[in-house]
Design an enzyme around this catalytic site. Sequence first.
Site, PDB file in Angstrom:
ATOM      1  N   LYS A   1       6.325   1.885  -8.634  1.00 51.00           N
ATOM      2  CA  LYS A   1       6.257   2.034  -7.169  1.00 51.00           C
ATOM      3  C   LYS A   1       5.464   3.292  -6.797  1.00 51.00           C
ATOM      4  CE  LYS A   1      10.530  -0.595  -6.599  1.00 51.00           C
ATOM      5  NZ  LYS A   1      11.983  -0.648  -6.353  1.00 51.00           N
TER       6      LYS A   1
ATOM      7  N   GLN B   1      17.000   3.146  -5.218  1.00 54.55           N
ATOM      8  CA  GLN B   1      16.842   2.170  -6.305  1.00 54.55           C
ATOM      9  C   GLN B   1      18.202   1.640  -6.760  1.00 54.55           C
ATOM     10  OE1 GLN B   1      13.949   0.946  -7.325  1.00 54.55           O
ATOM     11  NE2 GLN B   1      14.777  -0.307  -8.958  1.00 54.55           N
TER      12      GLN B   1
ATOM     13  N   ASP C   1      13.357  -1.665   1.930  1.00 53.09           N
ATOM     14  CA  ASP C   1      13.900  -2.707   1.048  1.00 53.09           C
ATOM     15  C   ASP C   1      14.356  -3.934   1.843  1.00 53.09           C
ATOM     16  OD1 ASP C   1      13.897  -2.398  -1.738  1.00 53.09           O
ATOM     17  OD2 ASP C   1      15.449  -0.860  -1.669  1.00 53.09           O
TER      18      ASP C   1
HETATM   19  N1  GUN Z   1      16.425  -3.027  -8.155  1.00 54.66           N
HETATM   20  C1  GUN Z   1      15.873  -4.213  -8.517  1.00 54.66           C
HETATM   21  N2  GUN Z   1      15.094  -4.687  -7.511  1.00 54.66           N
HETATM   22  C2  GUN Z   1      15.158  -3.782  -6.513  1.00 54.66           C
HETATM   23  C3  GUN Z   1      14.557  -3.708  -5.219  1.00 54.66           C
HETATM   24  O1  GUN Z   1      13.811  -4.581  -4.757  1.00 54.66           O
HETATM   25  N3  GUN Z   1      14.868  -2.600  -4.491  1.00 54.66           N
HETATM   26  C4  GUN Z   1      15.698  -1.633  -4.951  1.00 54.66           C
HETATM   27  N4  GUN Z   1      15.958  -0.593  -4.157  1.00 54.66           N
HETATM   28  N5  GUN Z   1      16.265  -1.672  -6.140  1.00 54.66           N
HETATM   29  C5  GUN Z   1      15.987  -2.746  -6.915  1.00 54.66           C
END
Ligand code: GUN
Length: 286
Positions: free
Chosen positions: A50, A94, A117
């Site tokens: 990211k 996350q 998100d």
């Molecule tokens: N963990 C796995 N996929 C995601 C996601 O799309 N966003 C977040 N914040 N954590 C994750």
Amino acid sequence: MGATRIDGNACGAAVEAALAERIAALASPPHLAVVIVGNDPASHVYVGAKERACARLGIRSTRIDIAEDADYSEVVSTVKKLNADTDVNGILVQSPLPKGMDEVAITDLIDPSKDVDGFHAQNLGRLVQGDASGLLPCTPAGVMRMLEWANVDLSGKRAVVIGRSRIVGMPQSLLLAQKGADATVTIAHSRTSDMAALCREADVIIAAVGRSNMVMPDWVKPGATVIDVGVNRVDDDSEKGYHLTGDVHPDVGEVAGALSPVPGGVGPMTIAMLMSNTVRATEMQQ
Ligand code: GUN
């Protein structure tokens, strides 16, 4: 493989190229804050990807590392601080959080206008109300974009979503059934009886269950579209000690009409849609 490969890297690159123009038109570049709590190795890999995507697009990113054994109140105060910081446009915490920390409560603490998100109750609620114009969960939105990019017609088609998670399965089902997409959706899960027979009826299968190679070739109707959302670490004797597999057995490629690979399918799309949400959040705030 007989199936057409739905290439998430190529589709994600197209999404990012379109974002570059919108970023250039902003008064100041977007700023994403990523909070990571603890030592989950997969989470660290995802967060690194990211950050690299932000760097590619000229999006500012700030990463906040919180120790595995930190107090829950530290995560709460970090989110509150980021909510109040007018220089921060997007906040992502996350998942998964360490055991004992309430993920849903943390999600609902994020300012909905910074919820890149798309997991906040207000943003998910809008989706249930039939409004998909806001901040949508990145993985399901990425799957929809891939299907559109691959010219998969969903209208009136039978879609089976395997998995009912907050992050993928549930919002995915809503997006497939929404007006404009118009699929007839079945949500399958661990209590579903005869999953194979259910899947064999489907024109589109979205596998988001987290079980390596679960969807077998004899589960798939010839010509069906199959999207593999699974990312499973399987231990092996290689130097790394593991390899990644999807939820879909590779031989499904001999039966399906179109198939997204793992890796190189949904993964890059999730990141592209996070970038898209970050730009959208910034546009709405500015
Ligand atoms: N963990 C796995 N996929 C995601 C996601 O799309 N966003 C977040 N914040 N954590 C994750």
